[in-house]
Design an enzyme around this catalytic site. Sequence first.
Site, mmCIF file in Angstrom:
data_model
loop_
_atom_site.group_PDB
_atom_site.id
_atom_site.type_symbol
_atom_site.label_atom_id
_atom_site.label_comp_id
_atom_site.label_asym_id
_atom_site.label_seq_id
_atom_site.Cartn_x
_atom_site.Cartn_y
_atom_site.Cartn_z
ATOM 1 C CB CYS A 28 5.039 -1.597 10.777
ATOM 2 S SG CYS A 28 6.721 -1.277 10.745
HETATM 3 C C1 UDX Z 1 3.345 2.450 9.870
HETATM 4 C C2 UDX Z 1 3.344 3.698 10.877
HETATM 5 O O1 UDX Z 1 2.467 4.608 10.332
HETATM 6 C C3 UDX Z 1 4.633 3.974 11.354
HETATM 7 O O2 UDX Z 1 4.312 5.108 12.243
HETATM 8 C C4 UDX Z 1 5.648 3.057 11.953
HETATM 9 O O3 UDX Z 1 6.732 3.360 12.352
HETATM 10 C C5 UDX Z 1 5.639 1.931 10.910
HETATM 11 O O4 UDX Z 1 4.180 1.523 10.593
HETATM 12 P P1 UDX Z 1 4.031 2.090 7.287
HETATM 13 O O5 UDX Z 1 3.650 0.721 7.615
HETATM 14 O O6 UDX Z 1 5.375 2.591 6.678
HETATM 15 O O7 UDX Z 1 3.889 2.779 8.836
HETATM 16 O O8 UDX Z 1 2.733 2.769 6.565
HETATM 17 P P2 UDX Z 1 1.485 3.588 6.954
HETATM 18 O O9 UDX Z 1 1.488 4.679 6.311
HETATM 19 O O10 UDX Z 1 1.135 3.777 8.589
HETATM 20 O O11 UDX Z 1 0.472 2.728 6.202
HETATM 21 C C6 UDX Z 1 0.177 1.548 6.724
HETATM 22 C C7 UDX Z 1 -1.240 0.842 5.784
HETATM 23 O O12 UDX Z 1 -2.365 1.311 6.268
HETATM 24 C C8 UDX Z 1 -1.105 0.983 4.413
HETATM 25 O O13 UDX Z 1 -1.327 -0.086 3.765
HETATM 26 C C9 UDX Z 1 -1.961 1.952 4.020
HETATM 27 O O14 UDX Z 1 -2.652 1.897 2.887
HETATM 28 C C10 UDX Z 1 -3.281 1.740 5.184
HETATM 29 N N1 UDX Z 1 -3.816 2.999 5.460
HETATM 30 C C11 UDX Z 1 -3.330 4.018 5.871
HETATM 31 C C12 UDX Z 1 -5.285 3.097 5.050
HETATM 32 O O15 UDX Z 1 -5.778 2.072 4.733
HETATM 33 N N2 UDX Z 1 -5.964 4.142 5.380
HETATM 34 C C13 UDX Z 1 -5.412 5.212 6.003
HETATM 35 O O16 UDX Z 1 -6.200 6.040 6.493
HETATM 36 C C14 UDX Z 1 -4.043 5.115 6.142
#
Ligand code: UDX
Length: 448
Positions: free
Chosen positions: A271
């Site tokens: 996403c």
């Molecule tokens: C995301 C959105 O959070 C969600 O609302 C939407 O519906 C779909 O996209 P998702 O892709 O499942 O969800 O994962 P998310 O928990 O958002 O993490 C995305 C990426 O960001 C991961 O690779 C995670 O490791 C990274 N991340 C997240 C960071 O590097 N630092 C952070 O502080 C948070």
Amino acid sequence: MLAISVVGTGYVGLSTAVCFASRGYKVIASTYDVDKIRLINDKVPPFYEPMLTELLTSGIESGNLKAIYGREEAILNTDVTFVTVGTPELADGSVDLTFVRKACVEIGRALRKKDGYHLVAIKSTVTPGTTNEVVKPILEVASGKPAGRDFALCMTPEFLRQGSSIYDTFNPDRVIIGEHDETSGDALYDLFQEFYDNNVPIVRMNLASAEMVKYASNAFLATKISFANELANVCEKLDDVDVNHVMAGVGLDGRINPKFLNAGAGFGGSCLPKDVKALVSVAKAVGCKTPLLSSVLDVNEAQPLHVADLAISTLGRVTGKKVALLGLSFKPDTDDIREAPSLKIARRLMDKGAVVYAFDPAVTHIEGPNFEDLTCASSIAECLQGAHCCILVTEWEQFKCLEPEDFIKNMSEPVLIDARRIYDTEKFSRKLHFLAVGLPLDRKTRRP
Ligand code: UDX
């Protein structure tokens, strides 16, 4: 209670299906994937997701949930259809609507045969204007009926996170309803009020604004992460500034909040990267520049390479040296490796001649011509055995309990790079050569 059909059985579709079924709704999950139909009806999750097995089992056993082939029966036997098919990225960053179009033709054809009122709600992530300009005409032509009179049309973006899809479906911060007309909005509003027992804020707006909420939310989350990663890189070069302490201090400002400020290996998944690119593409199409969003993507592209470079500069000559990666999935609690930073880190290291091993609790092999040389170990110990460097890439729970001794006893040289900041800096720095994203260089280069 209304009967629900879900078109598409990915994370969004299946989570929606099992959650509605668990609250007593009759749910039909419609797909063309015969393997998935068999798995779902056999109570086997087609992908890894916490709580899915339990809810799938109760849904099928209670008779509230079934998966079927095709669309018509699903539409004819339900009152509400959530469209959750995928909207993949095209080469130019824009969104591929092939699955949405096809689903809408089929839903429309089924609606032609149906007498009663039916609600169609788009949950797939689509760019602003799509529901009104693409979905609506397709449904109207295929059904021979006008939206708003013979069927309701809404757009309700989905915010669930992989790895906590079920929890998020039951506990969203908010629900957004984009409505074609007030009666359509009322129908979906009433359904959500019943499902959430009036406990979740519901915001109503027009279709295009609802579509934009999804992109704006993901772009903002991505911006927070890239901001933290950029600052982490600065902190590494400063004398005594730890990005974790900085973000802890910054995040307590109520205007900012602490979430999504964790510096790391960059954001991956299906996403965040795709949606930011799509938003840039939408802006470009209407002649708007988006330097902020482009920088968010650039920072994210560079971050996994930066992590790999921490290993490369520490090892000196990399050729033939074994590097162990702990974690392959783009985040914990999922087996999804789409856009995973691990793959970019592995590729960079292998290009430099390193022998890369990886262990992930949910990913046991990587397909594709680029990764034939990557060995997936079957245990942490096998992954670490004889390694000259280990990079903690994904913060799985079972990696958090590792002690310095676990690395020391298995590795040939105990060099650990914590790209997710899960280990105690003082404890690990005392016992092994410990580097971490956003941790000052002077500390990193201090060997025990
Ligand atoms: C995301 C959105 O959070 C969600 O609302 C939407 O519906 C779909 O996209 P998702 O892709 O499942 O969800 O994962 P998310 O928990 O958002 O993490 C995305 C990426 O960001 C991961 O690779 C995670 O490791 C990274 N991340 C997240 C960071 O590097 N630092 C952070 O502080 C948070």
